[in-house]
Enzyme design. Structure first.
Site, PDB file in Angstrom:
ATOM      1  N   ASP A  72       0.689  -1.087   0.044  1.00 26.34           N
ATOM      2  CA  ASP A  72       0.011  -0.076  -0.038  1.00 26.34           C
ATOM      3  C   ASP A  72       0.880   1.327   0.002  1.00 26.34           C
ATOM      4  O   ASP A  72       2.086   1.329   0.424  1.00 26.34           O
ATOM      5  CB  ASP A  72      -0.895   0.073   1.204  1.00 26.34           C
ATOM      6  CG  ASP A  72      -0.214   0.130   2.625  1.00 26.34           C
ATOM      7  OD1 ASP A  72       0.717  -0.578   2.841  1.00 26.34           O
ATOM      8  OD2 ASP A  72      -0.641   0.848   3.515  1.00 26.34           O
ATOM      9  N   GLU A 136       0.076  -1.032   6.058  1.00 26.82           N
ATOM     10  CA  GLU A 136       0.956  -0.288   6.468  1.00 26.82           C
ATOM     11  C   GLU A 136       0.951   1.179   6.846  1.00 26.82           C
ATOM     12  O   GLU A 136       1.429   1.837   7.596  1.00 26.82           O
ATOM     13  CB  GLU A 136       2.439  -0.801   5.930  1.00 26.82           C
ATOM     14  CG  GLU A 136       3.784  -0.418   6.902  1.00 26.82           C
ATOM     15  CD  GLU A 136       4.320   1.029   6.916  1.00 26.82           C
ATOM     16  OE1 GLU A 136       5.069   1.375   7.807  1.00 26.82           O
ATOM     17  OE2 GLU A 136       4.040   1.616   6.169  1.00 26.82           O
TER      18      GLU A 136
END
Length: 381
Positions: A72, A136
């Site tokens: 991400d 994250e």
């Protein structure tokens, strides 16, 4: 067989628009590649957050080396300010541009490429585990923690883990992380009594109480640092009451502080310390002060030893630079992995992460794969 090209894999990952919490196709791409290489893959999605677990070798092997990372990325920001397509992976003058190029799709591509080639060419006596999250850059509640929870429930374990976050401040190989500071945020709300600013004795000013409290919290350094950590820091980030009038003492005010702390403290000890100061100011002023605290991670340290030395030797062999051991910087998912197994971090130079025109030097991607490949060889030697 042809080795996996980490540069091509980085480009393919960048072209997946995986802005948190959108998966964007990045984990699908990795799962397909790893499955074809003989890894047993499981999607460990939780509460809509995408995560991928992959293992080559037997569950419960005596040795299992793990890599951890995320696909991400943070939002693009002002797309018009970019000189290249944020999801185009264009290469210009030896640099690949794109959101996530540095943080950290190049790191994921490098360790996946290294792992696939390693188990194919020199199958180890043990297991290689890949854990990749799509959370994250977000709240991190259902990302790596979900993977670790799933591993515990299913008898999966890493004996050591390397997180591939960018760690080098200036040049390739100059720093690795053996720990991280803890981080917490505290929100204070002061409830007083509204009144006319010409008659302050008829009011209870919450802003005066907050200013006094902030002054107390900042009055002295939290510490002078420890053996492996710099001094802890406290930053006041907001003081506000939303009051548009200049002649009205407000009834309510808020303030926020963020603390980055070393191994001399814990989230609990710092919470107690702040609560003590808040209670003292409340008693002095008559203004009610409440506090809410969020601890995003405790400080941790993987003491220098055989594992960190192995990583350090591998980096030096491939770059000619001996990385310094460091605990600087913000938080990473290593703060979760540390409760599972010993963990260190090593990755690329991170100067452009989260910036407009985020980019990675193409040559460094291949160099990083070579470092991870050497780590795997030496670990299972």
């Amino acid at each position: 067989m042809t080795p996996v090209d980490p540069v091509d894999l980085t480009a393919r990952l960048i072209r997946c628009p995986s802005v948190t919490p959108v998966e964007g196709g990045a984990l699908v791409l990795l799962e397909d590649l790893l499955s074809q290489a003989g890894f047993a893959c499981t999607r460990v999605d939780r509460n809509g957050v995408p995560n991928l677990f992959a293992r080559w070798g037997n569950r419960g092997a005596n040795r299992s080396f793990g890599f951890n990372g995320h696909t991400d990325v943070v939002p693009v920001g002002d797309a018009a300010a970019w000189t290249q397509d944020p999801f185009g992976a264009a290469v210009v003058d030896g640099w690949m541009y794109g959101r996530g190029a540095t943080d950290m799709k190049s790191g994921v591509a490098a360790f996946v490429a290294a792992a696939v080639d390693f188990v194919r060419d020199t199958p180890p006596d043990g297991a290689v585990i890949i854990t990749v999250t799509g959370d994250e850059e977000g709240d991190s509640v259902d990302g790596t923690t979900a993977l670790l929870d799933w591993m515990a429930a299913n008898g999966e374990r890493m004996t050591h883990c390397l997180v591939g976050e960018p760690t080098c401040p200036e040049r390739m190989g100059d720093m690795m992380k053996i720990g991280r500071r803890g981080s917490l945020t505290a929100w204070f709300t002061a409830q007083g009594v509204q009144g006319h600013s010409a008659y302050p004795h008829r009011a209870k000013n919450p802003m005066s109480a907050l200013v006094r409290l902030m002054s107390r919290l900042e009055a002295a350094p939290l510490d002078q640092g420890s053996d492996h950590f710099d001094a802890s820091t406290l930053a006041i980030t907001t003081i506000d009451c939303g009051n548009p009038a200049t002649n009205v003492i407000p009834a309510r005010g808020t303030a926020t502080v963020n603390i980055r702390f070393n191994d001399l403290h814990s989230g609990a000890s710092l919470t107690d310390w702040m609560q003590g100061h808040a209670a003292a100011v409340e008693a002095e002023t008559g203004v009610q002060i409440t506090m809410r605290v969020s601890i995003s991670g405790e400080s941790f340290l993987t003491p220098p030893g055989e594992f960190s030395e192995l990583v350090k030797r591998s980096v030096q062999a491939e770059t000619g630079v001996a990385p310094a051991y460091s605990t600087s910087g913000g938080t990473s998912d290593a703060r979760f992995v540390k409760s599972h197994c010993p963990v260190v971090e090593f990755g690329l130079v991170g100067k452009t992460m989260h910036q407009v025109d985020e980019r990675v030097e193409v040559a460094q991607i291949g160099q990083l794969k070579a470092i991870y490949s050497r780590i795997l060889r030496d670990y299972f030697a």
